[in-house]
Write a protein that holds these residues in place. Sequence first.
Motif, short mmCIF file in Angstrom:
data_model
loop_
_atom_site.label_atom_id
_atom_site.label_comp_id
_atom_site.label_asym_id
_atom_site.label_seq_id
_atom_site.Cartn_x
_atom_site.Cartn_y
_atom_site.Cartn_z
N GLU A 134 16.01 33.36 23.76
CA GLU A 134 17.22 33.06 24.52
C GLU A 134 17.92 31.81 23.97
OE1 GLU A 134 18.69 32.50 29.17
OE2 GLU A 134 16.54 32.42 28.67
N GLN A 183 21.80 31.66 22.23
CA GLN A 183 22.84 30.87 22.88
C GLN A 183 23.16 29.55 22.17
OE1 GLN A 183 21.58 30.32 26.95
NE2 GLN A 183 21.64 32.50 27.43
N GLU A 191 26.78 28.67 21.78
CA GLU A 191 27.64 28.66 22.96
C GLU A 191 28.07 27.22 23.24
OE1 GLU A 191 28.69 31.30 24.32
OE2 GLU A 191 27.20 32.91 24.07
N LYS A 207 28.77 35.12 23.49
CA LYS A 207 29.20 35.65 24.79
C LYS A 207 30.21 34.78 25.51
CE LYS A 207 24.93 38.25 25.71
NZ LYS A 207 23.82 38.49 26.68
N LEU A 262 29.67 31.85 26.99
CA LEU A 262 29.07 31.30 28.21
C LEU A 262 29.54 29.87 28.44
CD1 LEU A 262 25.37 32.48 27.68
CD2 LEU A 262 27.20 33.67 28.91
N ILE A 322 24.07 28.43 30.20
CA ILE A 322 23.41 28.27 28.90
C ILE A 322 22.04 27.63 29.08
CG2 ILE A 322 23.61 27.25 26.60
CD1 ILE A 322 26.66 27.13 27.06
N HIS A 323 21.04 28.16 28.39
CA HIS A 323 19.69 27.60 28.41
C HIS A 323 19.74 26.15 27.96
CE1 HIS A 323 15.44 27.05 27.52
NE2 HIS A 323 15.16 28.25 28.00
N ALA A 371 19.23 25.54 24.33
CA ALA A 371 20.37 25.84 23.47
C ALA A 371 21.37 24.69 23.46
CB ALA A 371 21.05 27.12 23.94
#
Length: 371
Positions: free
Chosen positions: A281, A285, A288, A297, A299, A304-305, A308
Amino acid sequence: MALPRPADIPSDLLEEFRLDTADNLPRCEQLLIELERHPQDGDRLRELFRLVHTIKGSLGYVELNHLLPLPQAMEDVLERLREGSLQFDSLLGDILLLSLDQLRQLIDAALGLALAPEPRQIASQCQALQALAAAPGAQQTEIRRTLLLHLDPSTRLQPVEVGQGQLQQLLERYGIEAEVDLRFFAELMNAGEHRSPFWHGRGLRLLDLALAMNECAGKPVEPNQLAAAVCLHDLGMAFLPLELLHKQSELSREERRQMQSHPRQASELLKRMPAWAGASEIILQHQEHADGSGYPKGLREGEIHPGALILNIADTFDARTHERAHQTLSKRPRLRAILEINSLAGLQFSAYWVEVFNRTLHERPELARQP
């Protein structure tokens, strides 16, 4: 070495001077960063000249006349830019940024807040800036490179080879067991770094900074998942043509599509290993942006994680400091990278994680000086 404070200047006047320069110097730095994207912008250039002139005038007003040669030399360069006899480029921007940093140190030293740089170094720098302002166009590039190395010798690119022992020590520092999967991921990372001579050592730098940021924030991300993500996040990039990876001109739509496919490629590989779902994940991301302008995507920060968000900052910091390597065999000053990241807080980057990034570099400044 400390510089003497002006003896007969009222303390309230010195404090006003300190506050004014504390506002003006960061604005000068921001204008230099903006001028790299807009080198022909006369309004920004005029504002920059005016601010440097204001700082110089304020130095005279509080009788810090011994500091005047540096802003005067910078003014000489900026005047040539305004006349059109010099052209602004990234090398000149880096030189002026580092000169502003030296000026800040000199002012802090004069106010008793820091130690002063070596006087002979400042005198040499002023002479070099004046020579730069007077040099004909054909000599500009070489003079700018020489002056940049004089200001920041760490910009000279050095070959780096990373061994498994270094990786093992780094993981142990953060309490991460070098299990078989992580060793495999690290081997893939090292293989990818050999795709380009300018990538050597990049993975270890990223691991150290990302894991340090996570630790500084209280480890909200599982360290082993973050380490795996760092190792594999750019694996897809290694399969792109080198001429695309090193391209300086604007990318075509197809080239941009190829570049932006790399997070998904590495993430898909990890999906075959359920134990590394968190790393998958993070990888997906890591491009992002906090304001939703990233990919794949679009986000926003809350979606967002956190791993990330960390990796985006660490990856960008390393890219900014090393982005010129394949052109000039030199790195970019870390000062510029730190300023750029801070200027994008709340936009590309999470403002919270930018604050953690700043705190991490303050606590461990060696992370910003890695080769």
